[in-house]
Scaffold this motif. Structure first.
Motif, short mmCIF file in Angstrom:
data_model
loop_
_atom_site.label_atom_id
_atom_site.label_comp_id
_atom_site.label_asym_id
_atom_site.label_seq_id
_atom_site.Cartn_x
_atom_site.Cartn_y
_atom_site.Cartn_z
N GLY A 187 0.82 -1.21 0.00
CA GLY A 187 0.00 0.00 0.00
C GLY A 187 0.86 1.26 0.00
N ASP A 201 -6.05 1.79 -4.48
CA ASP A 201 -7.00 2.33 -3.49
C ASP A 201 -7.61 3.65 -3.96
OD1 ASP A 201 -6.44 0.14 -1.96
OD2 ASP A 201 -5.02 1.17 -0.65
N GLY A 206 1.16 -6.45 0.21
CA GLY A 206 -0.29 -6.67 0.11
C GLY A 206 -0.78 -6.80 -1.33
O1 KG4 Z 1 1.36 -4.63 2.39
P1 KG4 Z 1 0.02 -4.15 2.83
O2 KG4 Z 1 -0.85 -5.09 3.60
O3 KG4 Z 1 0.13 -2.86 3.67
C1 KG4 Z 1 1.18 -1.99 3.56
O4 KG4 Z 1 2.23 -2.25 4.24
O5 KG4 Z 1 1.06 -1.05 2.74
O6 KG4 Z 1 -0.73 -3.68 1.49
C2 KG4 Z 1 -2.02 -3.12 1.52
C3 KG4 Z 1 -2.39 -2.79 0.09
C4 KG4 Z 1 -3.66 -1.95 -0.03
O7 KG4 Z 1 -3.38 -0.88 -0.91
C5 KG4 Z 1 -4.66 -2.92 -0.67
O8 KG4 Z 1 -5.64 -2.29 -1.46
C6 KG4 Z 1 -3.75 -3.76 -1.51
O9 KG4 Z 1 -2.62 -3.97 -0.67
N1 KG4 Z 1 -4.32 -5.06 -1.91
C7 KG4 Z 1 -4.57 -5.39 -3.19
C8 KG4 Z 1 -5.10 -6.71 -3.17
N2 KG4 Z 1 -5.14 -7.12 -1.87
C9 KG4 Z 1 -4.65 -6.10 -1.11
N3 KG4 Z 1 -4.39 -4.70 -4.32
C10 KG4 Z 1 -4.74 -5.31 -5.48
N4 KG4 Z 1 -5.25 -6.56 -5.54
C11 KG4 Z 1 -5.44 -7.30 -4.42
N5 KG4 Z 1 -5.92 -8.53 -4.48
#
Ligand code: KG4
Ligand code: ZN
Length: 379
Positions: A135, A165, A308
């Protein structure tokens, strides 16, 4: 070696116990529903929630695993990058335990922990190309060993997850909308000319997703019928997730979506996700080329995809294709280990502890935007 890991860098409070590289037990609490009310993470609320939850999660983990603090060899904690107030909660908790018990403290780079997470499920081979898509970050790394990371490139503006997002927000989908966009476009052929593959016309390994976001916004200006009139209810989000899951199982295009979703929306979602996936593929392929041309670097023996956004189906298949083309294995954590979790922190801490690295109690928490110092003490 038993390592207790703590994670509180953003909006997940998570703890886990890893023994000799194997996950023993984990506990977690996400604040996603709370922050969804505000359309994004509110830092002050996040740190208060971590503070409210961390003590009880710690008790729950020890109860669940049957372990005692005396059994633990080292305390690993995400020290950054992240939200400073959030980071400080787990870092202070871990420091308190280290002070009280005399156990070793190890500050872990949260991004490195993401990249190493698949080591909990399969053997990792180094050197590796690290592709981190979360994210807050989009980065490429040359990883010589679990304790030797060189960053090759990063995003100059928005991270891939942020782009997902923000596009979700334009569509009036709830935060964080990345997974919804993924599910909505599942197995729908993308329209490849709809959106650009941004920032490829250069020879560097950096990313820029803000132009893609603007392209989506401009396109939506002319196709306002795709924007949801009202925010999706959480019940209808579950319907979308279930439809996406069914599409994965059957290999058929996503179907049975809630009626307020325009029939054209799935193809727009698929086209946007493809633009991101193609961009990540192109820059990762370029990184492999740069490494192969660099006589000072040993050849890459695997690709580690993490963060993510690595849960995204199109990104997973694009990087799978890249690994196949280069005849190296691809390691991607299972979806539960892609999002922020305690197991990846405990595992990274275990790998660092094995090399004799540790921190003293004056270890700093590092907010996003500041480089994480390589300030380990050696046994
Ligand atoms: O790594 P993470 O859990 O948190 C951070 O450390 O940033 O990533 C969260 C991000 C969010 O922007 C969420 O929308 C995205 O990962 N995300 C996805 C999917 N699952 C989570 N983006 C696209 N497709 C997915 N299936
Ligand atoms: Zn993360």
């Amino acid at each position: 070696m038993l390592c207790l890991g703590f994670e509180s860098s953003c909006d997940d409070t998570a703890l886990a116990l890893v023994e000799d590289g194997r996950l023993i037990a984990d506990v977690a609490s996400t604040q996603a529903d709370l922050h969804a009310l505000f359309g994004g993470v509110v830092p002050e609320l996040a740190s208060r929630e971590h503070y409210r939850l961390i003590g009880r999660l710690y008790d729950e983990l020890l109860h669940k695993s049957g372990a005692r603090l005396q059994d633990v060899d080292c305390l690993a904690v995400s020290r950054g990058p992240g939200l400073l107030g959030s980071l400080l909660v787990a870092v202070s908790f871990a420091k308190g335990l280290a002070l009280g018990s005399g156990k070793k403290l190890i500050g872990v780079n949260h991004l490195h922990a993401h990249l190493l997470a698949s080591g909990l499920e399969q053997e990792l081979q180094f050197p590796a190309l690290g592709v981190l898509v979360s994210g807050g970050h989009t980065q490429l790394y040359y990883i010589a060993s679990p304790s030797d990371f060189s960053m090759l490139g990063c995003t100059l503006d928005d991270a891939a997850g942020e782009a997902f997002d923000k596009v979700a927000k334009m569509l009036n989908l709830p935060y964080p909308g990345g997974r919804l966009i993924d599910c909505l476009g599942m197995n729908i052929p993308p329209e490849r000319t709809l959106f650009p593959r941004p920032y490829l016309d250069n020879d560097n390994l950096n990313f820029s997703f803000s132009g893609l976001k603007t392209a989506v916004s401009t396109w939506l200006g002319a196709h306002q019928e795709l924007i949801l009139a009202r925010q999706l209810t959480s019940k209808n989000c579950e319907v979308v997730f279930a439809a996406g899951k069914k599409a994965v199982e059957t290999g058929l295009p996503v179907s049975n979506l809630p009626p307020e979703i325009s029939p054209q929306l799935p193809q727009m979602c698929s086209s946007f996700a493809s633009a991101v996936a193609d961009t990540l593929y192109a820059k990762s392929a370029r990184a492999l080329k740069h490494i192969a041309a660099d006589a000072t670097r040993a050849p890459v023996r695997s690709i580690l995809l993490a963060g993510g956004v690595a849960a995204n189906s199109r990104i997973r298949s694009a990087i799978t294709r890249l690994a196949k083309e280069h005849r190296v294995p691809l390691c991607v954590p299972s979806p539960a280990l892609c999002t922020d979790n305690g197991a990846m922190v405990a595992y990274a801490g275990y790998l660092l502890a094995k090399t004799g690295r540790y921190h003293t109690l004056d270890m700093e928490s590092i907010p996003r935007g500041r480089a994480i110092p390589n300030d380990y003490c050696m046994e």
